[in-house]
Design an enzyme around this catalytic site. Sequence first.
Site, PDB file in Angstrom:
ATOM      1  N   LYS A 176      13.314   6.443  -1.451  1.00  0.00           N
ATOM      2  CA  LYS A 176      12.653   7.702  -1.752  1.00  0.00           C
ATOM      3  C   LYS A 176      11.368   7.854  -0.970  1.00  0.00           C
ATOM      4  O   LYS A 176      10.518   7.164  -1.014  1.00  0.00           O
ATOM      5  CB  LYS A 176      11.848   6.786  -3.336  1.00  0.00           C
ATOM      6  CG  LYS A 176      10.926   8.367  -3.609  1.00  0.00           C
ATOM      7  CD  LYS A 176      10.347   7.586  -5.409  1.00  0.00           C
ATOM      8  CE  LYS A 176       9.243   8.017  -4.745  1.00  0.00           C
ATOM      9  NZ  LYS A 176       8.190   9.009  -3.740  1.00  0.00           N
ATOM     10  N   GLU A 179       6.684  12.176  -2.208  1.00  0.00           N
ATOM     11  CA  GLU A 179       7.057  13.337  -3.049  1.00  0.00           C
ATOM     12  C   GLU A 179       6.577  14.705  -1.890  1.00  0.00           C
ATOM     13  O   GLU A 179       6.297  15.154  -2.241  1.00  0.00           O
ATOM     14  CB  GLU A 179       6.815  13.699  -4.482  1.00  0.00           C
ATOM     15  CG  GLU A 179       5.688  12.728  -4.788  1.00  0.00           C
ATOM     16  CD  GLU A 179       5.167  11.884  -5.136  1.00  0.00           C
ATOM     17  OE1 GLU A 179       5.587  10.351  -4.283  1.00  0.00           O
ATOM     18  OE2 GLU A 179       3.763  11.192  -5.606  1.00  0.00           O
ATOM     19  N   GLY A 229       3.206   1.318   1.394  1.00  0.00           N
ATOM     20  CA  GLY A 229       1.584   2.305   0.210  1.00  0.00           C
ATOM     21  C   GLY A 229       0.586   1.899  -0.146  1.00  0.00           C
ATOM     22  O   GLY A 229       0.035   0.587   0.274  1.00  0.00           O
ATOM     23  N   GLY A 230      -0.262   1.896  -1.125  1.00  0.00           N
ATOM     24  CA  GLY A 230      -1.516   1.619  -1.808  1.00  0.00           C
ATOM     25  C   GLY A 230      -1.081   0.237  -2.412  1.00  0.00           C
ATOM     26  O   GLY A 230      -0.295  -0.185  -2.793  1.00  0.00           O
ATOM     27  N   THR A 233      -0.481   0.686  -6.332  1.00  0.00           N
ATOM     28  CA  THR A 233       0.889   1.146  -6.113  1.00  0.00           C
ATOM     29  C   THR A 233       1.652  -0.159  -5.799  1.00  0.00           C
ATOM     30  O   THR A 233       2.753  -0.588  -7.676  1.00  0.00           O
ATOM     31  CB  THR A 233       1.421   2.400  -5.674  1.00  0.00           C
ATOM     32  OG1 THR A 233       0.142   3.483  -5.487  1.00  0.00           O
ATOM     33  CG2 THR A 233       2.132   2.923  -5.595  1.00  0.00           C
ATOM     34  N   GLY A 234       1.364  -0.950  -5.156  1.00  0.00           N
ATOM     35  CA  GLY A 234       1.918  -2.111  -4.945  1.00  0.00           C
ATOM     36  C   GLY A 234       2.439  -2.895  -5.854  1.00  0.00           C
ATOM     37  O   GLY A 234       3.141  -3.461  -6.232  1.00  0.00           O
ATOM     38  N   GLU A 251       4.082  -3.787   2.001  1.00  0.00           N
ATOM     39  CA  GLU A 251       3.682  -3.046   2.721  1.00  0.00           C
ATOM     40  C   GLU A 251       2.706  -2.555   2.711  1.00  0.00           C
ATOM     41  O   GLU A 251       2.587  -1.783   2.240  1.00  0.00           O
ATOM     42  CB  GLU A 251       4.070  -2.290   3.680  1.00  0.00           C
ATOM     43  CG  GLU A 251       5.581  -3.235   4.636  1.00  0.00           C
ATOM     44  CD  GLU A 251       5.040  -4.313   5.286  1.00  0.00           C
ATOM     45  OE1 GLU A 251       3.923  -4.577   5.689  1.00  0.00           O
ATOM     46  OE2 GLU A 251       6.231  -5.502   5.628  1.00  0.00           O
ATOM     47  N   CYS A 285      -2.552   2.857   7.879  1.00  0.00           N
ATOM     48  CA  CYS A 285      -2.967   1.245   7.270  1.00  0.00           C
ATOM     49  C   CYS A 285      -3.602   0.461   7.851  1.00  0.00           C
ATOM     50  O   CYS A 285      -4.446  -0.404   7.351  1.00  0.00           O
ATOM     51  CB  CYS A 285      -1.171   1.149   6.473  1.00  0.00           C
ATOM     52  SG  CYS A 285       0.000   0.542   8.305  1.00  0.00           S
ATOM     53  N   GLU A 386     -10.811   0.724   1.059  1.00  0.00           N
ATOM     54  CA  GLU A 386      -8.911   1.859   1.684  1.00  0.00           C
ATOM     55  C   GLU A 386      -9.932   3.261   1.616  1.00  0.00           C
ATOM     56  O   GLU A 386      -9.523   4.039   0.612  1.00  0.00           O
ATOM     57  CB  GLU A 386      -8.202   1.438   1.763  1.00  0.00           C
ATOM     58  CG  GLU A 386      -7.085   2.369   2.804  1.00  0.00           C
ATOM     59  CD  GLU A 386      -6.053   1.898   2.917  1.00  0.00           C
ATOM     60  OE1 GLU A 386      -5.367   2.151   1.014  1.00  0.00           O
ATOM     61  OE2 GLU A 386      -5.276   1.456   3.761  1.00  0.00           O
TER      62      GLU A 386
HETATM   63  P1  NAD Z   1       0.767   5.925  -2.885  1.00  0.00           P
HETATM   64  O1  NAD Z   1       0.803   3.881  -2.496  1.00  0.00           O
HETATM   65  O2  NAD Z   1       0.382   6.522  -3.620  1.00  0.00           O
HETATM   66  O3  NAD Z   1       2.566   5.908  -2.456  1.00  0.00           O
HETATM   67  C1  NAD Z   1       3.430   5.652  -1.888  1.00  0.00           C
HETATM   68  C2  NAD Z   1       5.245   5.766  -2.157  1.00  0.00           C
HETATM   69  O4  NAD Z   1       4.800   5.407  -3.826  1.00  0.00           O
HETATM   70  C3  NAD Z   1       5.137   7.350  -3.113  1.00  0.00           C
HETATM   71  O5  NAD Z   1       6.499   7.082  -2.237  1.00  0.00           O
HETATM   72  C4  NAD Z   1       4.664   7.498  -4.308  1.00  0.00           C
HETATM   73  O6  NAD Z   1       5.805   8.083  -4.906  1.00  0.00           O
HETATM   74  C5  NAD Z   1       5.405   5.520  -4.797  1.00  0.00           C
HETATM   75  N1  NAD Z   1       4.833   5.306  -6.381  1.00  0.00           N
HETATM   76  C6  NAD Z   1       3.510   6.169  -6.716  1.00  0.00           C
HETATM   77  N2  NAD Z   1       3.514   5.224  -7.719  1.00  0.00           N
HETATM   78  C7  NAD Z   1       3.680   4.641  -8.068  1.00  0.00           C
HETATM   79  C8  NAD Z   1       5.087   4.030  -9.023  1.00  0.00           C
HETATM   80  N3  NAD Z   1       4.002   3.357 -10.191  1.00  0.00           N
HETATM   81  N4  NAD Z   1       5.958   3.162  -8.887  1.00  0.00           N
HETATM   82  C9  NAD Z   1       6.469   3.296  -7.701  1.00  0.00           C
HETATM   83  N5  NAD Z   1       6.403   3.601  -7.005  1.00  0.00           N
HETATM   84  C10 NAD Z   1       5.134   4.463  -6.688  1.00  0.00           C
HETATM   85  O7  NAD Z   1       0.197   5.394  -1.297  1.00  0.00           O
HETATM   86  P2  NAD Z   1       0.554   6.917  -0.235  1.00  0.00           P
HETATM   87  O8  NAD Z   1      -0.788   7.700  -0.236  1.00  0.00           O
HETATM   88  O9  NAD Z   1       1.937   7.441   0.640  1.00  0.00           O
HETATM   89  O10 NAD Z   1      -0.021   6.628   1.107  1.00  0.00           O
HETATM   90  C11 NAD Z   1      -0.714   5.710   1.621  1.00  0.00           C
HETATM   91  C12 NAD Z   1      -1.047   4.423   1.907  1.00  0.00           C
HETATM   92  O11 NAD Z   1       0.070   3.833   2.081  1.00  0.00           O
HETATM   93  C13 NAD Z   1      -2.666   3.671   2.130  1.00  0.00           C
HETATM   94  O12 NAD Z   1      -2.699   2.502   0.892  1.00  0.00           O
HETATM   95  C14 NAD Z   1      -1.938   2.425   3.180  1.00  0.00           C
HETATM   96  O13 NAD Z   1      -2.283   1.599   3.586  1.00  0.00           O
HETATM   97  C15 NAD Z   1      -0.044   2.481   2.865  1.00  0.00           C
HETATM   98  N6  NAD Z   1       0.649   2.113   3.690  1.00  0.00           N
HETATM   99  C16 NAD Z   1       0.913   1.308   4.088  1.00  0.00           C
HETATM  100  C17 NAD Z   1       1.632   0.722   5.244  1.00  0.00           C
HETATM  101  C18 NAD Z   1       2.383  -0.316   5.636  1.00  0.00           C
HETATM  102  O14 NAD Z   1       2.478  -0.959   6.960  1.00  0.00           O
HETATM  103  N7  NAD Z   1       1.185  -1.980   5.728  1.00  0.00           N
HETATM  104  C19 NAD Z   1       2.030   1.751   6.081  1.00  0.00           C
HETATM  105  C20 NAD Z   1       1.728   3.054   6.267  1.00  0.00           C
HETATM  106  C21 NAD Z   1       0.942   3.306   4.449  1.00  0.00           C
END
Ligand code: NAD
Length: 493
Positions: A176, A179, A229-230, A233-234, A251, A285, A386
């Site tokens: 996925k 979006e 991602g964030g 969310t993680g 990550e 990130c 962040e």
């Molecule tokens: P986000 O966590 O909002 O979204 C990331 C992904 O998760 C998207 O595809 C989103 O649709 C999905 N998502 C959102 N809510 C979810 C849920 N409840 N269950 C499952 N999936 C869900 O992050 P973002 O705003 O897209 O990206 C920014 C974040 O990503 C920052 O915190 C950044 O530090 C992090 N990031 C980390 C790395 C790394 O390698 N550590 C790399 C790139 C980005």
Amino acid sequence: MSEIGKMYIDGQWVLAKSGKTRDVIGPADGQIVAAVTEGDKEDVIEAVAAAKATFDKGDWRRTTPNERAALLHGIADKLAARIDEFAALETLNNGKPLRDSTYDVYDSIDCLRYYAGLINKPSGQKYAVPNPDMEAMVVREPIGVCGQIVPWNYPLMMAAWKLAPCLAAGNTVVFKPSELTPLTAIKLFEILEEVGIPAGVANLVLGAGATVGQEIAENMDIEKVAFTGGTVTGRKIMTAATGNLKNISLELGGKSPCIVFDDYDLEKAVDWAMFAIFCNQGQVCSAGSRLLLQDTIYDAFLERMAERTKRIRIAKGDAEGAEMGPLISEAHMNKVLSYIEIGKEEGARLLCGGYRMTEPEFADGYFVAPAIFADCTPDMRIVQEEIFGPVLAVQKFHDEEEAIFLANHTAYGLAGGVFSNDLSRAMRVIKAVRAGITWINAYHPTYPEAPWGGYKQSGIGRELGTFGLDEYTEIKQININLAPGNSGWFEIR
Ligand code: NAD
């Protein structure tokens, strides 16, 4: 407008069962650049069923490493033939300068080729056990159906980092994209189809995190979930993945320190510190979003850095010579701007930038002038949280001990850099920084050969390198009895 972007499930290009669509917005001018189908839970369930049936059938996981390597090289070859097209599409959707998007395509190609090269190399282990008649060994096998969820900041690169090791190891996958940035992922899956990745092996589901992402995290037939991602969310994904105790790799976010001692060339350190925070509009990130400066160079350093930051060439991503582009969305821009207000309220000193750019060429896009906050104190929110945008928090330190204390004074532990000509000191400091990705006298350069991931609340597990392949395998021990005898445990009666 061209055709609606579709999902790829079980070897077919399909629309969401709900019939819903989503507009994709270009952040340079807020205009709709495409429409894509909007998947939901039931589409994930269908994709998982295809991935599971394909994995269980066994043909894919029994392909030879050389066959899988040829497919990955095939994907890389096709990407290499279309670098400009992919870069332009990424810039249209994400907003980043073309130079950056082009670099991302090269990195994606390198990653695919790295895993293509790694999978037929020796792996596994053999143990000398106390019984001379027993041979004990370890082999690595694919996990099964994997779910992968990625963010919007490096859409194509994150897809390559995730898909390459997963497929190399012989898993099947439901992937996925964010979006907000689905366009290059759709094109990448077209290439997967062209090179002949069998139906059901790699499935693309488009849609929101709360629906598609949540189902990927929860689904009982997905055995591993890999997320970038964030941190918030993680945490949700980790909780949702408990149902079947999924193998999990995360990550997550960061608030990484860039530490500069006074013995390093000031001009060069300014240059690296700018790259550390402002590359990719600060939406990285591993960004060096906390700058720690030795007190002896503090004023001179900041004067030069602010002067150079004001001269960064900000433009639409497809403009000639653009160095920074817009942020990803209006909502994200507003979040970043709100942090700038928080910084002011907290008493940090704004040296430059920190406002939405409203000149005619920027007015409809999401451009924020890069901001430097001086005189930050350790517990300010702009130091601890962040922001994920072009906002730098600067702190002063006196000696090595204080630099290390400040560097580690955060919940995150993704990255960190130190600048000093005293290599012993630089090494002492970097070893004391609790982070997974670090540099001495540089910031940011990383390669698919080396592992990527964080300490503390920046994540679990590692991507890239041999560690990244290990994340997509199960470890099996095999014991072979070389002796013809019985177990000898129960008397034979
Ligand atoms: P986000 O966590 O909002 O979204 C990331 C992904 O998760 C998207 O595809 C989103 O649709 C999905 N998502 C959102 N809510 C979810 C849920 N409840 N269950 C499952 N999936 C869900 O992050 P973002 O705003 O897209 O990206 C920014 C974040 O990503 C920052 O915190 C950044 O530090 C992090 N990031 C980390 C790395 C790394 O390698 N550590 C790399 C790139 C980005």
